[in-house]
Motif scaffolding. Structure first.
Motif, PDB file in Angstrom:
ATOM      1  N   GLU A  97       0.989  -1.364  -0.131  1.00 39.61           N
ATOM      2  CA  GLU A  97       0.158   0.221   0.010  1.00 39.61           C
ATOM      3  C   GLU A  97       0.993   1.266   0.096  1.00 39.61           C
ATOM      4  OE1 GLU A  97      -2.666  -0.238   3.011  1.00 39.61           O
ATOM      5  OE2 GLU A  97      -3.985  -1.766   2.217  1.00 39.61           O
ATOM      6  N   LYS A 106       1.009   4.316  -2.984  1.00 39.89           N
ATOM      7  CA  LYS A 106       0.866   5.854  -2.719  1.00 39.89           C
ATOM      8  C   LYS A 106       1.902   6.503  -3.244  1.00 39.89           C
ATOM      9  CE  LYS A 106      -1.901   4.802   1.539  1.00 39.89           C
ATOM     10  NZ  LYS A 106      -2.192   5.088   2.857  1.00 39.89           N
ATOM     11  N   GLY A 121     -10.421   3.579  -2.969  1.00 42.94           N
ATOM     12  CA  GLY A 121      -9.473   2.587  -2.289  1.00 42.94           C
ATOM     13  C   GLY A 121      -8.418   2.128  -3.238  1.00 42.94           C
ATOM     14  N   GLY A 171      -5.590   2.602  -0.922  1.00 41.93           N
ATOM     15  CA  GLY A 171      -6.410   3.383  -0.097  1.00 41.93           C
ATOM     16  C   GLY A 171      -6.502   4.851  -0.173  1.00 41.93           C
ATOM     17  N   LYS A 228     -10.109   8.438  -2.813  1.00 44.50           N
ATOM     18  CA  LYS A 228     -11.267   8.454  -1.958  1.00 44.50           C
ATOM     19  C   LYS A 228     -12.046   9.573  -2.577  1.00 44.50           C
ATOM     20  CE  LYS A 228      -8.912   7.047   2.342  1.00 44.50           C
ATOM     21  NZ  LYS A 228      -8.815   7.376   3.787  1.00 44.50           N
TER      22      LYS A 228
END
Length: 270
Positions: free
Chosen positions: A82, A86, A157, A161, A164
């Motif tokens: 994750e 990002k 997500g 995540g 959004k």
């Protein structure tokens, strides 16, 4: 849509052909043969084309624009953790907007080199109408080829995540998240494109910088969809030729930088 933008922008500036060779990755090839079962004919030996030694497709199929070798899913950004996803998304945004700044500087430098009035004439007489018509046509395709655009809307997500962005009112309209963002961006492209073209032709009493500003914002707003195609190797359905990985995405990013720089120069006219 990408093909339409390429064709239209080529009419605006021939030097953009340099984008074609940006970031090309050489392909490697290997041979294969399949041992026939008893009583079956001996199959011919074929050749397969590989991207970076990854997943292969038959060389004979390369002539079909709908058959493009795809990368091994394990090397994609979507296969990472994750935090790495990002960071990759932030890096991609940074590269695109940094490249846009470089393109703006290049156009400003060209403006300074040309005799007075030449750059303004090129900008005012050859940019608004073609760009406006291209965006209007692209906006219409959001409805006529809706599944293609729905396929590249990043779900909530995405990127560990990080993504959004909401879809206010989608439920009341009976639309899915992806449909909602496909249709409103398409409508904005149609309205913005026709307004820009009308302003460029003098048919509307609206200064060109106004629609150019909003279309520039729209291009920036849909940038995550382009990044999503790269990080997750997403295709625009079966009716749109897939983008070669990764070279096609590099060319697309370069084109987007140039496109954004054009809108900036249309908005901030010296």
């Amino acid at each position: 849509k990408f093909a339409a933008l390429c064709g239209g922008l080529w009419l605006l500036a021939a030097p953009w052909g340099l984008v074609e060779g940006f970031g090309l990755v050489p392909s490697s090839c290997c041979t294969f043969a399949v041992r026939p079962a008893l009583g079956q004919r001996q199959p011919r030996v074929g050749r397969v084309a590989c991207v970076g030694g990854l997943r292969c497709g038959e060389e004979a199929e390369k002539k079909d624009p709908m058959v493009v070798p795809r990368p091994d899913p394990s090397i994609l950004v979507s296969a990472r953790g994750e935090q790495e996803q990002k960071q990759a998304f932030a890096l991609a945004l940074g590269v695109i907007f940094s490249g846009t700044a470089v393109a703006i500087a290049g156009l400003s430098g060209l403006e300074g080199l040309l005799p007075d009035g030449w750059f303004a004439a090129w900008r005012d007489y050859t940019w608004p109408v073609p760009l406006g018509l291209i965006f209007a046509a692209a906006g219409v395709s959001h409805f006529t080829l809706a599944p293609a655009y729905i396929a590249i809307v990043p779900p909530i997500g995405t990127w560990g995540g990080l993504w959004k962005v909401p879809a206010p009112g989608a439920d009341k309209l009976g639309l899915s998240y992806a449909e909602y963002h496909t249709y409103w961006t398409g409508a904005c492209e149609v309205v913005g494109g026709l307004t820009l073209a009308g302003s460029g032709l003098g048919l509307l009493d609206i200064p060109v910088p106004v629609p150019a500003f909003f279309l520039g914002l729209l291009v920036a707003a849909v940038t995550p969809a382009n990044i999503y195609m790269y990080t997750h190797d997403m295709r625009m359905g079966d009716k749109v030729p897939p983008i070669p990985y990764p070279s096609g995405h590099y060319g697309r990013a370069a084109l987007q930088m140039i496109l954004l720089s054009f809108f900036v120069k249309l908005v901030f006219q010296e």
